[in-house]
Scaffold this active site. Structure first.
Site, mmCIF file in Angstrom:
data_model
loop_
_atom_site.group_PDB
_atom_site.id
_atom_site.type_symbol
_atom_site.label_atom_id
_atom_site.label_comp_id
_atom_site.label_asym_id
_atom_site.label_seq_id
_atom_site.Cartn_x
_atom_site.Cartn_y
_atom_site.Cartn_z
ATOM 1 N N GLY A 192 0.813 -1.224 0.000
ATOM 2 C CA GLY A 192 0.000 0.000 0.000
ATOM 3 C C GLY A 192 0.838 1.260 0.000
ATOM 4 C CB VAL A 236 -1.954 -7.363 0.996
ATOM 5 C CG1 VAL A 236 -0.839 -6.463 0.489
ATOM 6 C CG2 VAL A 236 -3.102 -6.570 1.600
ATOM 7 C CG ASN A 284 1.351 1.461 4.817
ATOM 8 O OD1 ASN A 284 1.209 2.218 5.776
ATOM 9 N ND2 ASN A 284 0.849 1.733 3.621
ATOM 10 C CB SER A 298 -4.514 1.917 14.175
ATOM 11 O OG SER A 298 -5.308 3.009 14.596
ATOM 12 C CE1 TYR A 343 -7.835 0.809 9.830
ATOM 13 C CE2 TYR A 343 -7.974 1.799 12.013
ATOM 14 C CZ TYR A 343 -7.332 1.656 10.801
ATOM 15 O OH TYR A 343 -6.184 2.380 10.556
ATOM 16 C CB ALA A 395 -11.143 -6.654 15.426
HETATM 17 P P1 NAP Z 1 -4.505 5.418 2.458
HETATM 18 O O1 NAP Z 1 -4.018 6.801 2.237
HETATM 19 O O2 NAP Z 1 -5.949 5.103 2.306
HETATM 20 O O3 NAP Z 1 -3.634 4.420 1.530
HETATM 21 C C1 NAP Z 1 -3.900 3.052 1.562
HETATM 22 C C2 NAP Z 1 -2.919 2.325 0.667
HETATM 23 O O4 NAP Z 1 -3.183 0.905 0.784
HETATM 24 C C3 NAP Z 1 -3.070 2.666 -0.806
HETATM 25 O O5 NAP Z 1 -1.792 2.622 -1.405
HETATM 26 C C4 NAP Z 1 -3.939 1.522 -1.341
HETATM 27 O O6 NAP Z 1 -3.770 1.281 -2.738
HETATM 28 C C5 NAP Z 1 -3.392 0.364 -0.533
HETATM 29 N N1 NAP Z 1 -4.295 -0.793 -0.450
HETATM 30 C C6 NAP Z 1 -5.586 -0.814 -0.040
HETATM 31 N N2 NAP Z 1 -6.059 -2.074 -0.117
HETATM 32 C C7 NAP Z 1 -5.057 -2.855 -0.585
HETATM 33 C C8 NAP Z 1 -4.927 -4.231 -0.893
HETATM 34 N N3 NAP Z 1 -5.953 -5.078 -0.752
HETATM 35 N N4 NAP Z 1 -3.736 -4.685 -1.363
HETATM 36 C C9 NAP Z 1 -2.694 -3.842 -1.543
HETATM 37 N N5 NAP Z 1 -2.742 -2.521 -1.273
HETATM 38 C C10 NAP Z 1 -3.921 -2.034 -0.809
HETATM 39 O O7 NAP Z 1 -4.124 4.902 3.948
HETATM 40 P P2 NAP Z 1 -3.109 5.533 5.041
HETATM 41 O O8 NAP Z 1 -3.869 6.494 5.864
HETATM 42 O O9 NAP Z 1 -1.847 5.909 4.408
HETATM 43 O O10 NAP Z 1 -2.900 4.238 5.972
HETATM 44 C C11 NAP Z 1 -1.786 3.377 5.805
HETATM 45 C C12 NAP Z 1 -1.780 2.406 6.984
HETATM 46 O O11 NAP Z 1 -1.700 3.145 8.205
HETATM 47 C C13 NAP Z 1 -3.049 1.563 7.091
HETATM 48 O O12 NAP Z 1 -2.732 0.268 7.550
HETATM 49 C C14 NAP Z 1 -3.866 2.298 8.137
HETATM 50 O O13 NAP Z 1 -4.772 1.452 8.782
HETATM 51 C C15 NAP Z 1 -2.751 2.768 9.060
HETATM 52 N N6 NAP Z 1 -3.116 3.888 9.904
HETATM 53 C C16 NAP Z 1 -3.497 5.083 9.366
HETATM 54 C C17 NAP Z 1 -3.851 6.122 10.210
HETATM 55 C C18 NAP Z 1 -4.281 7.464 9.702
HETATM 56 O O14 NAP Z 1 -4.731 8.279 10.520
HETATM 57 N N7 NAP Z 1 -4.165 7.754 8.421
HETATM 58 C C19 NAP Z 1 -3.794 5.941 11.592
HETATM 59 C C20 NAP Z 1 -3.392 4.722 12.104
HETATM 60 C C21 NAP Z 1 -3.045 3.695 11.247
HETATM 61 P P3 NAP Z 1 -4.975 1.590 -3.802
HETATM 62 O O15 NAP Z 1 -5.172 3.072 -3.797
HETATM 63 O O16 NAP Z 1 -4.482 1.045 -5.084
HETATM 64 O O17 NAP Z 1 -6.169 0.864 -3.258
#
Ligand code: NAP
Length: 247
Positions: free
Chosen positions: A12, A64, A90, A142, A155, A157
C-alpha cells in the site's frame, strides 16, 4: 542511515503513509517495491517522484488479501533481486459503521486486507528472510487497536490483531536475526482520514496533547529507524506515534 543494497517491499505504498515510507527508504538508498491494489496511476507518480531524485524502485500491483498473489509476487521479487531485506505491512482499509449496522462484508473486507494481508506477506517474506538469516518486518497497527473506537470494531480488531501477531512472530523469528515490530499511529492526515467531518476532526484534535494531527513523515521516520542498524536490539515492540493521544 544507509540502506544501499537493501530490497524493501512496502504494501500500500501508492498513497498516504506508505508513499512517505517508500520515498524515505529510497532516499536512503534502498531498492523500493511500490505496491498498490487498484490505482496504478498513483503508484506510477510515486515511482516518477522517487526516480526524479535518483532513487531506485519498481511497481507491483497485487492484493495483499490474496494468498496466491502475495506468494507469487514475493517469489518473483526474490527471483529478480536475489533477496528481500525489509517488509513493511502498511496496506489497510476502513469500512466504518456501528456494530449494529455492520454488514458481514464490511467485517470480512477489513479482516482480509488488514489482518490476513499481514499474515500473507509476513509468511511469504519470512521464508526467504529465514534462509538469509536476516530481515526486518514492520507492521502498521493503529492507536485504535489499543484504545478502541466506536464505529471501528472491524478495523480496531485487525489493528489489535496485528499487535498480537507481531509479538508472536517476533519470538518465532528472533533466532534467525529477524526483527518484527509494530507502529501504532494516531490521527495521520491522509486519504483515510480526509473524509471525516470537521466536527469529528475537532473532537480528535481535542484528544491530542501535541495539538496537531500527524503527518505521514511522522510515521515514516520511525519506520526507517526500526529498519536501521540502530534498532537491531528492538523486536516485538509497539511504538506509538500519536502525539500523546494514548500512552
Ligand atoms: P490510504 O491513504 O488510504 O492508503 C492506503 C494504501 O493501501 C493505498 O496505497 C492503497 O492502494 C493500498 N491498499 C488498499 N487495499 C489494498 C490491498 N488489498 N492490497 C494492496 N494494497 C492495498 O491509507 P493511510 O492512511 O496511508 O494508511 C496506511 C496504513 O496506516 C493503514 O494500515 C492504516 O490502517 C494505518 N493507519 C493510518 C492512520 C491514519 O490516521 N491515516 C492511523 C493509524 C493507522 P490503492 O489506492 O491502489 O487501493
Amino acid at each position: 542511515m544507509d540502506f544501499n543494497g537493501k530490497v524493501a517491499l512496502i504494501t500500500g505504498s501508492s498513497r498516504g503513509i506508505g508513499k512517505s515510507i517508500a520515498k524515505d527508504l529510497a532516499s536512503k538508498g534502498a531498492f523500493v517495491i511500490i505496491n498498490y491494489a487498484s490505482n496504478e496511476q498513483a503508484a506510477q507518480s510515486v515511482k516518477d517522484e522517487i526516480e526524479s531524485k535518483g532513487g531506485k524502485c519498481e511497481i507491483r500491483g497485487f492484493d495483499v488479501s490474496s494468498y496466491s498473489q502475495v506468494n507469487d509476487e514475493i517469489d518473483s521479487i526474490v527471483k529478480d533481486h536475489g533477496e528481500l531485506n525489509f517488509l513493511v505491512n502498511n496496506a489497510g482499509i476502513t469500512r466504518d459503521t456501528l456494530l449494529m449496522r455492520m454488514k458481514e462484508e464490511d467485517w470480512d473486507a477489513v479482516i482480509n486486507v488488514n489482518l490476513k494481508g499481514v499474515f500473507n506477506c509476513t509468511k511469504a517474506a519470512s521464508k526467504y528472510m529465514v534462509k538469509q538469516k536476516s530481515g526486518r518486518i514492520v507492521n502498521i497497527s493503529s492507536v485504535v487497536g489499543e484504545m478502541g473506537n466506536p464505529g471501528q470494531s472491524n478495523y480496531s480488531a485487525t489493528k489489535a490483531g496485528i499487535i498480537g501477531f507481531t509479538k508472536s512472530v517476533s519470538r518465532e523469528l528472533a533466532s534467525r536475526n529477524i526483527t518484527v515490530n509494530s507502529i501504532a499511529p494516531g490521527f495521520i492526515e491522509t486519504d483515510i482520514t480526509s473524509g471525516l467531518s470537521d466536527k469529528v476532526k475537532e473532537y480528535y484534535l481535542g484528544q491530542i496533547p501535541l495539538s496537531r494531527f500527524g503527518s505521514p513523515e511522522d510515521v515514516s521516520g520511525v519506520v526507517s529507524f526500526l529498519l536501521s542498524d540502530a534498532a537491531s536490539y528492538i523486536t516485538g515492540e509497539v511504538i506509538r506515534v500519536n502525539g500523546g493521544m494514548y500512552t
